[in-house]
Design a protein around this motif. Structure first.
Motif, PDB file in Angstrom:
ATOM      1  N   UNK A   1       0.807  -0.957  -0.060  1.00 52.00           N
ATOM      2  CA  UNK A   1       0.379   0.289   0.135  1.00 52.00           C
ATOM      3  C   UNK A   1       0.555   1.500  -0.209  1.00 52.00           C
ATOM      4  N   UNK A   2       1.904   1.454   1.146  1.00 56.31           N
ATOM      5  CA  UNK A   2       2.682   2.095   1.069  1.00 56.31           C
ATOM      6  C   UNK A   2       3.118   2.992  -0.872  1.00 56.31           C
ATOM      7  N   UNK A   3       3.659   1.352  -1.324  1.00 55.70           N
ATOM      8  CA  UNK A   3       5.028   1.432  -2.352  1.00 55.70           C
ATOM      9  C   UNK A   3       3.827   2.199  -3.369  1.00 55.70           C
ATOM     10  N   UNK A   4       2.531   1.241  -3.080  1.00 54.10           N
ATOM     11  CA  UNK A   4       1.239   1.669  -4.169  1.00 54.10           C
ATOM     12  C   UNK A   4       1.231   3.529  -4.228  1.00 54.10           C
ATOM     13  N   UNK A   5       0.983   4.117  -3.233  1.00 59.24           N
ATOM     14  CA  UNK A   5       0.492   5.589  -2.689  1.00 59.24           C
ATOM     15  C   UNK A   5       1.713   5.950  -3.674  1.00 59.24           C
ATOM     16  N   UNK A   6       2.955   5.704  -3.309  1.00 64.46           N
ATOM     17  CA  UNK A   6       4.344   6.727  -3.767  1.00 64.46           C
ATOM     18  C   UNK A   6       3.714   6.548  -5.436  1.00 64.46           C
ATOM     19  N   UNK A   7       4.317   5.434  -5.952  1.00 66.95           N
ATOM     20  CA  UNK A   7       3.855   4.938  -7.236  1.00 66.95           C
ATOM     21  C   UNK A   7       3.031   5.923  -7.355  1.00 66.95           C
ATOM     22  N   UNK A   8       1.234   6.408  -6.874  1.00 69.34           N
ATOM     23  CA  UNK A   8       0.180   6.466  -7.948  1.00 69.34           C
ATOM     24  C   UNK A   8       1.383   8.773  -7.843  1.00 69.34           C
ATOM     25  N   UNK A   9       1.546   8.644  -6.466  1.00 69.92           N
ATOM     26  CA  UNK A   9       1.736  10.635  -6.836  1.00 69.92           C
ATOM     27  C   UNK A   9       2.638  10.797  -7.583  1.00 69.92           C
ATOM     28  N   UNK A  10       3.904   9.441  -7.587  1.00 70.89           N
ATOM     29  CA  UNK A  10       5.073  10.145  -8.491  1.00 70.89           C
ATOM     30  C   UNK A  10       4.291  10.258  -9.905  1.00 70.89           C
ATOM     31  N   UNK A  11       4.045   9.693 -10.294  1.00 74.13           N
ATOM     32  CA  UNK A  11       3.014   9.537 -12.129  1.00 74.13           C
ATOM     33  C   UNK A  11       2.572  10.675 -12.274  1.00 74.13           C
ATOM     34  N   UNK A  12       1.583  10.481 -11.552  1.00 76.39           N
ATOM     35  CA  UNK A  12       0.662  11.722 -11.164  1.00 76.39           C
ATOM     36  C   UNK A  12       1.257  12.759 -11.805  1.00 76.39           C
ATOM     37  N   UNK A  13       1.916  13.460  -9.782  1.00 74.20           N
ATOM     38  CA  UNK A  13       2.564  15.081 -10.590  1.00 74.20           C
ATOM     39  C   UNK A  13       3.997  14.354 -11.490  1.00 74.20           C
ATOM     40  N   UNK A  14       4.804  13.815 -11.392  1.00 67.67           N
ATOM     41  CA  UNK A  14       6.067  13.802 -12.542  1.00 67.67           C
ATOM     42  C   UNK A  14       4.712  14.062 -14.404  1.00 67.67           C
ATOM     43  N   UNK A  15       4.121  13.419 -14.137  1.00 70.82           N
ATOM     44  CA  UNK A  15       2.928  13.744 -15.405  1.00 70.82           C
ATOM     45  C   UNK A  15       2.256  15.709 -15.235  1.00 70.82           C
ATOM     46  N   UNK A  16       2.375  15.576 -14.611  1.00 71.14           N
ATOM     47  CA  UNK A  16       0.917  17.022 -14.466  1.00 71.14           C
ATOM     48  C   UNK A  16       2.038  18.246 -14.477  1.00 71.14           C
ATOM     49  N   UNK A  17       3.730  17.398 -14.300  1.00 76.27           N
ATOM     50  CA  UNK A  17       4.315  18.967 -14.142  1.00 76.27           C
ATOM     51  C   UNK A  17       5.046  19.147 -15.811  1.00 76.27           C
TER      52      UNK A  17
END
Ligand code: ZN
Length: 315
Positions: free
Chosen positions: A295-311
């Protein structure tokens, strides 16, 4: 300042809940099964399996029904699932109709020895569109504070089936709540990197409403809160208009979605000039042993994926 306040609020909430923790009743004692005298804990989704392993550790025998990438809304019930559930000392499930197909089987076969972690005091579900109906949004684990409540409830239920390990479960729970508080602060800090007007995402189905609410992101799904329905041509046109009108930068496929929905998302992106982001994990964790396998890794993965794409810019 805001981060520190939120962090404090979450810590206080966790503490207050711990103090008022009422252990659920009605769970059976442990059974001797094939030389393994540990209680058997059956879980539905991969997120809940991870939670049972984190809190229960080696002291319980965890059996996860759904595997990596399986969609809980459309899970294909196997004949052996009823037997697995019947033999369980405890079944931990999400509830709020997430496990559409397994729901009845758990309720019939677990004979009261089940806990629906999202259906508890302290969690007020958001409403979402389920086809033409409005229903409770079951994706509560996407809010780290709600997931902390799942953890508290799971620890209480585990302590009922293995009371001799109650102190150990509590110790693991407290350590895990600390990790969730840290995760929450980290996610907030990452989203601070994205200008507010760019914080809009489109996903296949509407699984990110709690995540969006927690971190100030506007979220849209091609379909509603369940994958049991197909998008209509009007849904697709409406979404394209929304992406164009608002200059939305990215759409994201999800690992638990069927191929036809992913293809539609690709087409929506191609037609509107939005970027197709990397895969998110919504209703299933990544494969065990990978970064998104917890769960902890999944939330980090999703966050990095979204932030990187939005930037990044639009193509
Ligand atoms: Zn879902």
């Amino acid at each position: 300042m805001r981060l520190a306040q939120n962090r404090m609020k979450m810590a206080m909430l966790a503490f207050a809940l711990l103090m008022s923790m009422v252990f659920v009743s009605g769970c059976g004692g442990s059974d001797v099964k094939g030389g393994d005298d540990r209680p058997t804990v059956v879980t539905t989704t991969t997120m809940i399996e991870d939670l049972a392993r984190v809190i229960g550790g080696e002291e319980v025998n965890v059996i996860g029904i759904m595997k990596t990438g399986e969609d809980p809304h459309l899970y294909d019930v196997k004949p052996k699932d009823a037997t697995t559930i019947r033999k369980a000392d405890l079944v931990l499930m999400n509830g709020l109709h997430l496990e559409a197909t397994l729901d009845t089987i758990v309720k019939e076969q677990a004979a009261g020895r089940y806990v629906a972690l999202a259906e508890q005091q302290g969690i007020t579900p958001l409403s979402g569109a389920d086809g033409l109906e409005v229903a409770s949004d079951p994706h509560c684990w996407m809010d780290t504070r709600f997931y902390g409540l799942y953890a508290i409830e799971a620890a209480a239920a585990l302590s009922e089936v293995a009371p001799e390990h109650e102190a150990l479960f509590k110790e693991r729970l407290l350590a895990y709540l600390d990790e969730l508080i840290e995760l929450d602060a980290w996610i907030k800090a990452r989203f601070d990197e994205v200008p507010e007007q760019q914080r809009v995402i489109v996903t296949g189905h509407d699984a990110f409403a709690y995540f969006g609410r927690s971190y100030g992101i506007e979220v849209h799904g091609l379909i509603g809160i369940s994958t049991e329905q197909d998008p209509t041509p009007q849904d697709i046109e409406q979404l394209k208009r929304l992406i164009r009108d608002n200059g939305i930068r990215a759409v994201f496929p999800e690992s638990s979605l069927g191929g036809s929905l992913i293809q539609l998302l690709d087409k929506v992106a191609a037609d509107t000039g939005a970027v197709v982001g990397k895969e998110l994990h919504s209703d299933s964790l990544g494969a065990p042993g990978t970064a998104a396998g917890t769960y902890l890794g999944m939330m980090r993965h999703n966050t990095n994926t979204i932030v990187d794409a939005l930037k990044g810019g639009r193509e």
